[in-house]
Design an enzyme around this catalytic site. Structure first.
Site, PDB file in Angstrom:
ATOM      1  N   ARG A  61      -6.639  -1.395  30.451  1.00 19.67           N
ATOM      2  CA  ARG A  61      -7.481  -0.202  30.253  1.00 19.67           C
ATOM      3  C   ARG A  61      -8.763  -0.268  31.070  1.00 19.67           C
ATOM      4  O   ARG A  61      -9.387   0.762  31.351  1.00 19.67           O
ATOM      5  CB  ARG A  61      -7.775   0.007  28.763  1.00 19.67           C
ATOM      6  CG  ARG A  61      -6.577   0.527  27.978  1.00 19.67           C
ATOM      7  CD  ARG A  61      -6.925   0.732  26.521  1.00 19.67           C
ATOM      8  NE  ARG A  61      -7.146  -0.509  25.838  1.00 19.67           N
ATOM      9  CZ  ARG A  61      -6.249  -1.140  25.093  1.00 19.67           C
ATOM     10  NH1 ARG A  61      -5.047  -0.611  24.930  1.00 19.67           N
ATOM     11  NH2 ARG A  61      -6.530  -2.279  24.507  1.00 19.67           N
ATOM     12  N   GLU A  98      -8.573 -13.528  17.712  1.00 16.53           N
ATOM     13  CA  GLU A  98      -8.503 -13.486  16.256  1.00 16.53           C
ATOM     14  C   GLU A  98      -7.291 -14.297  15.759  1.00 16.53           C
ATOM     15  O   GLU A  98      -7.385 -15.055  14.812  1.00 16.53           O
ATOM     16  CB  GLU A  98      -8.370 -12.024  15.823  1.00 16.53           C
ATOM     17  CG  GLU A  98      -9.030 -11.760  14.504  1.00 16.53           C
ATOM     18  CD  GLU A  98      -9.066 -10.270  14.210  1.00 16.53           C
ATOM     19  OE1 GLU A  98      -8.773  -9.464  15.118  1.00 16.53           O
ATOM     20  OE2 GLU A  98      -9.385  -9.929  13.064  1.00 16.53           O
TER      21      GLU A  98
HETATM   22  P1  AMP Z   1     -12.406  -8.454  22.277  1.00 17.06           P
HETATM   23  O1  AMP Z   1     -12.016  -9.635  23.122  1.00 17.06           O
HETATM   24  O2  AMP Z   1     -12.344  -8.748  20.818  1.00 17.06           O
HETATM   25  O3  AMP Z   1     -13.776  -7.919  22.676  1.00 17.06           O
HETATM   26  O4  AMP Z   1     -11.331  -7.295  22.502  1.00 17.06           O
HETATM   27  C1  AMP Z   1     -10.481  -7.282  23.630  1.00 17.06           C
HETATM   28  C2  AMP Z   1      -9.881  -5.945  23.920  1.00 17.06           C
HETATM   29  O5  AMP Z   1      -9.060  -5.538  22.820  1.00 17.06           O
HETATM   30  C3  AMP Z   1     -10.862  -4.799  24.135  1.00 17.06           C
HETATM   31  O6  AMP Z   1     -11.330  -4.727  25.442  1.00 17.06           O
HETATM   32  C4  AMP Z   1      -9.988  -3.604  23.777  1.00 17.06           C
HETATM   33  O7  AMP Z   1      -9.170  -3.252  24.880  1.00 17.06           O
HETATM   34  C5  AMP Z   1      -9.111  -4.145  22.658  1.00 17.06           C
HETATM   35  N1  AMP Z   1      -9.679  -3.835  21.337  1.00 17.06           N
HETATM   36  C6  AMP Z   1     -10.147  -4.701  20.408  1.00 17.06           C
HETATM   37  N2  AMP Z   1     -10.542  -4.061  19.287  1.00 17.06           N
HETATM   38  C7  AMP Z   1     -10.338  -2.741  19.515  1.00 17.06           C
HETATM   39  C8  AMP Z   1     -10.556  -1.533  18.756  1.00 17.06           C
HETATM   40  N3  AMP Z   1     -11.059  -1.557  17.522  1.00 17.06           N
HETATM   41  N4  AMP Z   1     -10.236  -0.354  19.314  1.00 17.06           N
HETATM   42  C9  AMP Z   1      -9.711  -0.309  20.568  1.00 17.06           C
HETATM   43  N5  AMP Z   1      -9.482  -1.394  21.338  1.00 17.06           N
HETATM   44  C10 AMP Z   1      -9.789  -2.597  20.819  1.00 17.06           C
END
Ligand code: AMP
Length: 177
Positions: A61, A98
């Protein structure tokens, strides 16, 4: 920037991909020409005077706005991808998620010490993916690294995982998780 327009068109999907997650579906912004133009123009205004030479997009994305901005800024586009997708020599970074661990890769020759880099992704949640990307890009010794997201989920405090001097900007900050 017309934040109302973006907020109005951002679709929320409850309990995707697992129960408890409020998934912010940026494809609902990408498919709307007005929203796409709004984000594109806002990013250009934010970064037009920073001397950026390379925009790094995180699969998948992150590719959408990163490649469009690269064209506008007369910069190059560089992908960060999941393992085994990039054909030439790569460096990689493994990070905790996670559930379990994940790895991302970048071509070793994608960035050099003369580059000013912007790393872009769609959304800042826990920050794990972007922090790994930041470490990867830093290993290639560019002059400066900036970070951008379309959306920040403020409640997850992902920003706090970055070094205090990291330059992070977001188009939309949402209060929840
Ligand atoms: P993070 O490494 O936790 O910051 O998340 C990695 C990727 O997961 C983000 O760049 C999003 O593409 C996706 N992602 C995580 N949480 C969400 C959410 N609540 N809504 C949409 N995309 C999410």
């Amino acid at each position: 920037m017309n934040k109302e327009l973006l907020l109005k068109n951002l679709r929320n999907i409850p309990d995707f991909p697992i129960p408890g997650i409020q998934f912010k579906d940026v494809t609902s912004l990408f498919k709307n020409p007005e929203c796409l133009r709004e984000m594109d123009n806002a990013l250009y205004e934010m970064y037009k005077e920073k001397g950026i030479t390379k925009i790094v997009g995180i699969e998948s994305r992150g590719f959408v706005m990163a490649s469009s901005l690269a064209v506008k800024l007369n910069a190059g586009f560089v992908p960060i991808r999941k393992p085994g997708k990039l054909p030439a020599e790569t460096i990689s970074e493994t990070y905790g998620k996670e559930y379990g661990r994940d790895t991302i890769e970048i071509h070793k020759d994608a960035i050099d010490e003369n580059d000013v880099v912007l790393i872009h992704d769609d959304l800042l949640a826990t920050g794990g993916t972007m922090l790994a990307a930041y470490h990867l890009v830093k290993k290639l010794n560019p002059k400066r690294v900036m970070i951008n997201f379309i959306i920040e989920l403020e409640g997850l405090k992902g920003r706090e995982t970055f070094p205090a001097d990291a330059e992070i900007e977001c188009l939309l900050t949402l209060e929840g998780k």
